[in-house]
Write a protein that holds these residues in place. Structure first.
Motif, short mmCIF file in Angstrom:
data_model
loop_
_atom_site.label_atom_id
_atom_site.label_comp_id
_atom_site.label_asym_id
_atom_site.label_seq_id
_atom_site.Cartn_x
_atom_site.Cartn_y
_atom_site.Cartn_z
N ASN A 1 0.88 -1.16 0.00
CA ASN A 1 0.00 0.00 0.00
C ASN A 1 0.93 1.23 0.00
OD1 ASN A 1 -1.22 1.73 2.65
ND2 ASN A 1 -2.41 1.56 0.77
N VAL A 2 0.90 2.02 -1.08
CA VAL A 2 1.94 3.03 -1.29
C VAL A 2 1.37 4.43 -1.46
CG1 VAL A 2 3.96 3.68 -2.69
CG2 VAL A 2 3.28 1.28 -2.54
N MET A 3 2.03 5.40 -0.81
CA MET A 3 1.72 6.82 -1.01
C MET A 3 2.95 7.48 -1.64
SD MET A 3 0.86 9.65 1.86
CE MET A 3 -0.72 9.00 2.29
N LEU A 4 2.71 8.29 -2.67
CA LEU A 4 3.81 8.95 -3.38
C LEU A 4 3.63 10.46 -3.23
CD1 LEU A 4 6.20 8.88 -5.40
CD2 LEU A 4 4.55 8.54 -7.25
N VAL A 5 4.58 11.10 -2.55
CA VAL A 5 4.43 12.53 -2.23
C VAL A 5 5.46 13.36 -2.99
CG1 VAL A 5 4.27 14.18 -0.33
CG2 VAL A 5 3.87 11.76 0.11
N ASP A 6 5.02 14.44 -3.58
CA ASP A 6 5.97 15.33 -4.26
C ASP A 6 5.46 16.77 -4.12
OD1 ASP A 6 8.20 14.83 -6.85
OD2 ASP A 6 7.46 16.84 -6.38
N ALA A 7 6.41 17.69 -3.93
CA ALA A 7 6.04 19.09 -3.77
C ALA A 7 5.73 19.75 -5.12
CB ALA A 7 7.19 19.83 -3.09
N GLY A 8 6.12 19.11 -6.19
CA GLY A 8 5.96 19.72 -7.52
C GLY A 8 4.53 19.69 -8.01
N GLU A 9 4.29 20.55 -9.03
CA GLU A 9 2.94 20.66 -9.59
C GLU A 9 2.51 19.37 -10.28
OE1 GLU A 9 2.78 24.28 -11.81
OE2 GLU A 9 0.83 23.70 -12.65
N GLN A 10 3.47 18.74 -10.94
CA GLN A 10 3.14 17.46 -11.58
C GLN A 10 4.25 16.45 -11.35
OE1 GLN A 10 2.18 18.39 -15.59
NE2 GLN A 10 4.24 18.96 -16.18
N PRO A 11 3.91 15.14 -11.41
CA PRO A 11 4.92 14.12 -11.14
C PRO A 11 5.97 14.07 -12.26
CG PRO A 11 2.90 13.09 -11.93
CD PRO A 11 2.60 14.55 -11.75
N GLY A 12 7.05 13.34 -12.01
CA GLY A 12 8.08 13.18 -13.04
C GLY A 12 9.44 13.72 -12.61
N GLY A 13 9.44 14.55 -11.55
CA GLY A 13 10.70 15.04 -11.00
C GLY A 13 11.46 15.94 -11.95
N VAL A 14 12.75 16.08 -11.67
CA VAL A 14 13.62 16.92 -12.50
C VAL A 14 13.66 16.35 -13.92
CG1 VAL A 14 16.04 17.57 -12.86
CG2 VAL A 14 15.01 17.74 -10.59
N CYS A 15 13.80 15.04 -14.01
CA CYS A 15 14.01 14.41 -15.31
C CYS A 15 12.90 14.81 -16.30
CB CYS A 15 14.06 12.90 -15.14
SG CYS A 15 14.26 12.02 -16.68
N LEU A 16 11.66 14.64 -15.88
CA LEU A 16 10.56 14.94 -16.81
C LEU A 16 10.31 16.44 -16.93
CD1 LEU A 16 8.21 14.30 -18.63
CD2 LEU A 16 6.83 13.79 -16.62
N ASN A 17 10.33 17.15 -15.81
CA ASN A 17 9.88 18.55 -15.85
C ASN A 17 10.96 19.56 -16.21
OD1 ASN A 17 6.99 18.37 -14.90
ND2 ASN A 17 8.05 17.15 -13.36
N ARG A 18 12.21 19.29 -15.83
CA ARG A 18 13.25 20.29 -16.10
C ARG A 18 14.61 19.66 -16.32
NH1 ARG A 18 10.77 20.43 -11.34
NH2 ARG A 18 12.00 19.90 -9.49
N GLY A 19 14.63 18.47 -16.93
CA GLY A 19 15.90 17.78 -17.17
C GLY A 19 15.90 17.00 -18.46
N CYS A 20 15.96 15.67 -18.33
CA CYS A 20 16.15 14.78 -19.50
C CYS A 20 15.16 15.06 -20.64
CB CYS A 20 15.96 13.32 -19.11
SG CYS A 20 16.36 12.85 -17.44
N ILE A 21 13.88 15.07 -20.32
CA ILE A 21 12.88 15.09 -21.40
C ILE A 21 12.80 16.45 -22.11
CG2 ILE A 21 10.42 14.71 -21.94
CD1 ILE A 21 12.04 12.11 -21.36
N PRO A 22 12.68 17.58 -21.37
CA PRO A 22 12.69 18.85 -22.12
C PRO A 22 13.98 19.08 -22.89
CG PRO A 22 12.67 19.23 -19.73
CD PRO A 22 12.42 17.78 -19.94
N SER A 23 15.13 18.67 -22.31
CA SER A 23 16.38 18.92 -23.03
C SER A 23 16.46 18.06 -24.30
CB SER A 23 17.60 18.71 -22.13
OG SER A 23 17.64 17.40 -21.62
N LYS A 24 15.98 16.81 -24.21
CA LYS A 24 16.06 15.96 -25.41
C LYS A 24 15.01 16.36 -26.45
CE LYS A 24 19.03 14.95 -23.34
NZ LYS A 24 19.52 15.16 -21.98
#
Ligand code: FAD
Length: 486
Positions: free
Chosen positions: A34-57
């Motif tokens: 039974n898992v809870m996933l907490v993040d302070a960001g507006e949307q999930p994905g962390g740095v990689c999705l929101n401001r790292g790997c994916i936008p840069s690629k």
């Protein structure tokens, strides 16, 4: 994300929904937790999705297309100058991010993983405060957990000499926003983030200067691979200054005035900077710092090393029995696929499996043009550790596919054990290196010898043949290289 204020209880709480955290949460849910996933960001994905790997690629893909069209003239096709609409480019990048974030939300829902938007702070080794602010006030309630996984990632390192209050000075997050395309851009830091961002802005039309404090770009990477990249960067960028630091920076209204300080002389093939220059914008990319502060870890037994990384054992468990940690917050290499791998390992560990993490064959890629990728033991590491190796280099000048695409600027390097012929490492500089390196990872993990690889029939004409020919060359001859004279 939900925002319930009641006190909740969960088997497992994961803090940070980046490629480490969301993978850990989903893998644990798949094992019945039974898992809870907490993040302070507006949307999930962390740095990689929101401001790292994916936008840069996403941006690098477009700028790669622009660069390619600039080279087809001598091959019979000319194009008009590209019309670049930064607002449309931004929209496209944001759409790509939003689509992936929606995918993560859907996958969470399908697994009944509760996604909570909140800042977190450990009150003790079993309770977490959830808040709307970083200050630790539990205005969104508290969570009692059996096990917590810390996956809070990292942030751009702030450097005091470079921390001036100016909208013209950016970090990688700001640079990916692509607010405009400056006429001139100074990139401080010749690591992979600085070079990828410099490549993007140069292709979009900025005059880009890169400065690097050490005597070479991409410190720690094999020099023969870097030389191939540097030869092309010398044409794409305005200047590369090595052994150079920023002594002072000041916003002078229309630009940032930068004073350089150079140790010794500039490295080969680079220019020496004049003491003071002006740039419309400056990108500071001098490394990343783990997010291990402000989390209330002092209320637990978790140990933090002097460099800020959270200390874990091979099972990714911290010094506090109930708390595990993964991803950038525990150390190098700070890469998304390392974080995800650790996310899967920690879920296995928590499910009682005898899993452990070993980061020897984590591939690394620099998504420049050309790309550089390596996996396993590098020539530099072998030299530092005094490990005896056999090296074979297959130059892309001898590859039919490289010639067909007009990109002979590449090399595939095989690092093998001289006595067993086992492949210990592979380094590649050349277009598509990011995709090619996956074969090397498999070969190293499976304990393949150079003969194993050479005997696998590789499709023709492809760049993957350079791996097979490099493997042949390590202990013998290969068809597209003249044999050495004895
Ligand atoms: P992160 O992705 O950093 O996620 C951590 C999450 O924790 C964040 O969403 C944050 O909001 C949340 N968080 C932090 N503190 C708290 C708190 N107190 N409470 C609640 N939530 C909190 N890696 C690659 O492998 N390939 C690439 O091509 C690549 N390109 C990159 C390009 C750039 C410009 C940058 C900056 C990085 C790039 N990286 C790349 C590195 C990659 O992004 C990171 O290695 C990866 O994101 C680390 O994943 P993580 O899960 O450890 O943490």
């Amino acid at each position: 994300m939900s925002n319930n204020t009641a006190m909740r209880e969960t088997d497992m709480v994961v803090i940070g929904a980046g490629p480490g955290g969301y993978v850990a949460a989903f893998a644990a849910a798949d094992r019945g937790m039974n898992v809870m996933l907490v993040d302070a960001g507006e949307q999930p994905g962390g740095v990689c999705l929101n401001r790292g790997c994916i936008p840069s690629k996403t941006l690098l893909h477009i700028t790669q297309l622009i660069s390619e069209t600039r080279e087809t003239g001598p091959r019979g096709v000319t194009w008009s100058q590209p019309a670049i609409d930064p607002a449309a480019l931004r929209r496209w990048k944001d759409e790509v991010i939003a689509r992936n974030a929606a995918g993560i939300r859907q996958l969470a829902k399908a697994r009944k993983v509760e996604l909570v938007r909140a800042w977190t702070r450990f009150e003790n080794a079993q309770t977490l405060a959830l808040g709307t602010q970083r200050d630790g006030r539990p205005d969104l309630g508290q969570v009692k957990f059996q096990r917590a996984v810390l996956a809070t990632g990292s942030r751009p390192t702030a450097n005091n000499a470079l921390s001036i209050d100016s909208p013209r000075v950016m970090n990688s997050t700001d640079a990916l926003e692509l607010a405009d395309i400056p006429k001139s851009l100074l990139v401080v830091g010749g690591g992979y983030i600085g070079l990828e961002m410099g490549t993007i802005y140069a292709a979009l039309g900025s005059e880009v200067t890169v400065i690097e404090m050490t005597d070479g770009l991409l410190p720690g990477t094999d020099r023969d691979l870097v030389r191939i990249l540097q030869a092309r960067l010398r044409k794409a960028l305005k200047n590369i200054y090595l052994q150079t630091k920023v002594a002072n920076m000041a916003d002078v209204g229309h630009a940032v005035s930068v004073t350089f300080e150079q140790a010794g002389r500039a490295g080969s093939g680079t220019s020496a900077p004049s003491d003071k220059q002006e740039f419309e914008r400056v990108l500071v990319a001098v490394g990343r710092t783990p997010n291990s502060n402000g989390l209330g870890l002092e209320n637990t037994s978790v140990k933090i090393a002097p460099d800020g990384f959270v200390e874990v054992n091979e099972q990714l468990q911290t010094a506090e029995e109930s708390i595990y940690a993964i991803g950038d917050v525990i150390g190098q290499p700070m890469l998304a696929h390392k974080a995800s791998h650790e996310g899967k390992v920690v879920a296995e560990v928590l499910a009682g499996a005898p899993a452990s993490h070993d980061s020897r064959v984590i591939p690394a890629v620099v998504f420049t043009d050309p790309e550089i990728a390596w996996a396993g033991l590098t020539e530099t590491q072998a030299a530092e550790a005094g490990i005896e190796i056999r090296i074979a280099k297959f130059p892309w000048g001898a590859s039919g596919r490289a010639a067909a695409i007009g990109r002979n600027d590449g090399v595939t390097k095989i690092v093998a054990d001289p006595s067993t012929q086992r492949i210990l490492g592979v380094g590649i500089a050349g277009v598509g290196a990011s995709e090619l390196i996956a074969e090397a990872v498999l070969a190293i993990e499976m304990g393949a010898t150079t003969t194993d690889i050479a005997r696998c029939v590789h499709p023709h004409p492809t760049l993957s043949e350079t791996i097979a020919e490099g493997a042949e060359l390590a202990f013998g001859t290969t068809i597209h290289q003249a044999p050495r004279q004895h």
